[in-house]
Design a protein around this motif. Structure first.
Motif, mmCIF file in Angstrom:
data_model
loop_
_atom_site.group_PDB
_atom_site.id
_atom_site.type_symbol
_atom_site.label_atom_id
_atom_site.label_comp_id
_atom_site.label_asym_id
_atom_site.label_seq_id
_atom_site.Cartn_x
_atom_site.Cartn_y
_atom_site.Cartn_z
ATOM 1 N N CYS A 1 18.233 82.973 46.117
ATOM 2 C CA CYS A 1 19.324 82.968 47.088
ATOM 3 C C CYS A 1 20.084 81.652 47.008
ATOM 4 O O CYS A 1 21.315 81.616 47.099
ATOM 5 C CB CYS A 1 18.752 83.164 48.484
ATOM 6 S SG CYS A 1 19.997 83.416 49.736
ATOM 7 N N VAL B 1 20.413 79.731 44.387
ATOM 8 C CA VAL B 1 21.233 79.767 43.182
ATOM 9 C C VAL B 1 22.536 80.508 43.459
ATOM 10 O O VAL B 1 23.626 80.040 43.144
ATOM 11 C CB VAL B 1 20.480 80.475 42.033
ATOM 12 C CG1 VAL B 1 21.420 80.734 40.863
ATOM 13 C CG2 VAL B 1 19.297 79.646 41.580
ATOM 14 N N ALA B 2 22.400 81.676 44.063
ATOM 15 C CA ALA B 2 23.576 82.488 44.365
ATOM 16 C C ALA B 2 24.498 81.756 45.334
ATOM 17 O O ALA B 2 25.713 81.691 45.129
ATOM 18 C CB ALA B 2 23.142 83.827 44.945
ATOM 19 N N ARG C 1 24.788 78.609 45.932
ATOM 20 C CA ARG C 1 25.440 77.449 45.340
ATOM 21 C C ARG C 1 26.640 77.859 44.501
ATOM 22 O O ARG C 1 27.699 77.249 44.552
ATOM 23 C CB ARG C 1 24.456 76.671 44.492
ATOM 24 C CG ARG C 1 25.113 75.488 43.829
ATOM 25 C CD ARG C 1 24.288 74.268 43.904
ATOM 26 N NE ARG C 1 23.313 74.264 42.847
ATOM 27 C CZ ARG C 1 23.143 73.227 42.042
ATOM 28 N NH1 ARG C 1 23.884 72.164 42.177
ATOM 29 N NH2 ARG C 1 22.227 73.257 41.125
ATOM 30 N N ARG C 2 26.463 78.886 43.715
ATOM 31 C CA ARG C 2 27.580 79.354 42.892
ATOM 32 C C ARG C 2 28.702 79.879 43.770
ATOM 33 O O ARG C 2 29.867 79.647 43.497
ATOM 34 C CB ARG C 2 27.119 80.446 41.927
ATOM 35 C CG ARG C 2 26.192 79.928 40.843
ATOM 36 C CD ARG C 2 25.931 81.003 39.795
ATOM 37 N NE ARG C 2 27.033 81.160 38.890
ATOM 38 C CZ ARG C 2 27.120 80.601 37.699
ATOM 39 N NH1 ARG C 2 26.161 79.819 37.282
ATOM 40 N NH2 ARG C 2 28.158 80.805 36.934
ATOM 41 N N ALA C 3 28.321 80.597 44.809
ATOM 42 C CA ALA C 3 29.336 81.140 45.708
ATOM 43 C C ALA C 3 30.155 80.001 46.314
ATOM 44 O O ALA C 3 31.381 80.076 46.401
ATOM 45 C CB ALA C 3 28.676 81.960 46.799
#
Lengths: 192, 192
Positions: free
Chosen positions: A164, A166-167, A169-171
């Motif tokens: 979550c 990782v997601a 942070r990219r978002a």
DNA sequence: TAGAATCGCGAGGCTCTCTCCGCTTGCGCC
DNA sequence: GGCGCAAGCGGAGAGAGCCTCGCGATTCTA
């Protein structure tokens, strides 16, 4: 794993000074630059030789783990504080989202929590086990009242948390608006 | 971004040979060792000089992206093939889970799909955009029939996919039994 | 205060990334 | 076929990073 301040005799005064100085510099540097800082550079900023840094932290990983420990411990303390909360479901999901949220704001913490070869939080490490154990308590209560799907373990949640992050942070880096923790939390609820 | 075989004149025969040889070696090496292989080593195995590798792939990233392209394209093709499937929800979730599943089995693919400084799939890259665009079509149809919560974009799903992969990989490395894709997919369903 | 244990330090070995430029090779033209 | 030159090749080497080693300095103990 990092070092041995536990059972052996206490560090000599100069050693303690060096260790703390290095740790403080490393904390500052990592929070700013993420995991890119070099040992040479840490030594330079701390005003000690490289050898000194290595004496206290034999590997990158040992140093990063020592830095990480402080941050993680706050999360663990939060989890313990919520162990008797009124609404176990709310406590569990709130904690999950809060950790993702705070971690996403800290560059080094992200780098370290995320998978990859440089991280101190490998499966099987002590820190990792503590983390999963802290989650377990929150999780068990939440499952007991039916707020979280059965079958999920503390380790599973720890892995999901990392994913979550990782997601999330990219978002954030692309200014996305969906909170990934909301999606993942919904996924952890009982289906149907 | 990787190189320029598009508008410029075609590569000379020897250059094409070198390029393909390097690419093939890189593919094999990456699948086995993940992202740890060095350029020197790739050059040695390919039987060319390091300079040649750098000529074709100016940076690590360019090489990894070139390798990645082949794998990703199969996922994109799958997505296109499902664009007219009967059950849009089933198509979307099935695709998501399949990609996570296949990617989790490939060391290099994982390394590259996961976040971190070494990855070619940074937000904003062409490859990343293509990926999100392919998802968009599946996603839009699934949302139209109410199988996926509204508000989610292709980029969001791409980020979630990556996060899910991180979680899945860790889960596998400790022999966890929960399929992370199931959890995340449930999270993408309309709440309530 | 002296001896012993511990620590500090940075030169240097090793590896890795990437550059530079003289040498070689393939390609198009006579 | 032979020639000239653009394109490509290659590997030495610069630069940076990781880590070790061992001597000299510092602190602790008695």
């Amino acid at each position: 794993m990092g070092d041995d301040h536990s059972s052996a005799r206490p560090l000599r005064a100069d050693a303690r000074r060096s260790r703390e100085r290095v740790l403080q510099i490393a904390q500052e540097a990592l929070a700013g630059d993420g995991l890119t800082i070099s040992f040479d550079e840490i030594a330079r900023r701390a005003g000690v030789g490289v050898g000194t840094v290595y004496r206290h932290f034999p590997t990158e990983e040992a140093l990063f783990e020592a830095v990480l420990l402080g941050r993680i411990e706050r999360f663990l303390a939060d989890a313990r504080g919520l162990a008797t909360a009124e609404d176990p479901g709310r406590a569990f999901f709130g904690w999950f989202a809060k950790v993702v949220d705070e971690a996403a704001a800290n560059q080094a913490l992200c780098d370290m929590l995320e998978s990859g070869s440089r991280t101190a939080l490998r499966p099987g490490s002590t820190l990792e086990d503590d983390f999963a154990a802290a989650i377990d308590r929150l999780l068990a209560r939440a499952q007991r009242v039916g707020a979280v799907r059965p079958g999920l373990t503390g380790q599973d949640v720890a892995d999901l948390l990392r994913g979550c992050l990782v997601a999330e942070r990219r978002a954030r880096s692309r200014r996305g608006t969906v909170r990934m923790a909301d999606v993942v939390c919904d996924g952890m609820r009982p289906s149907g």
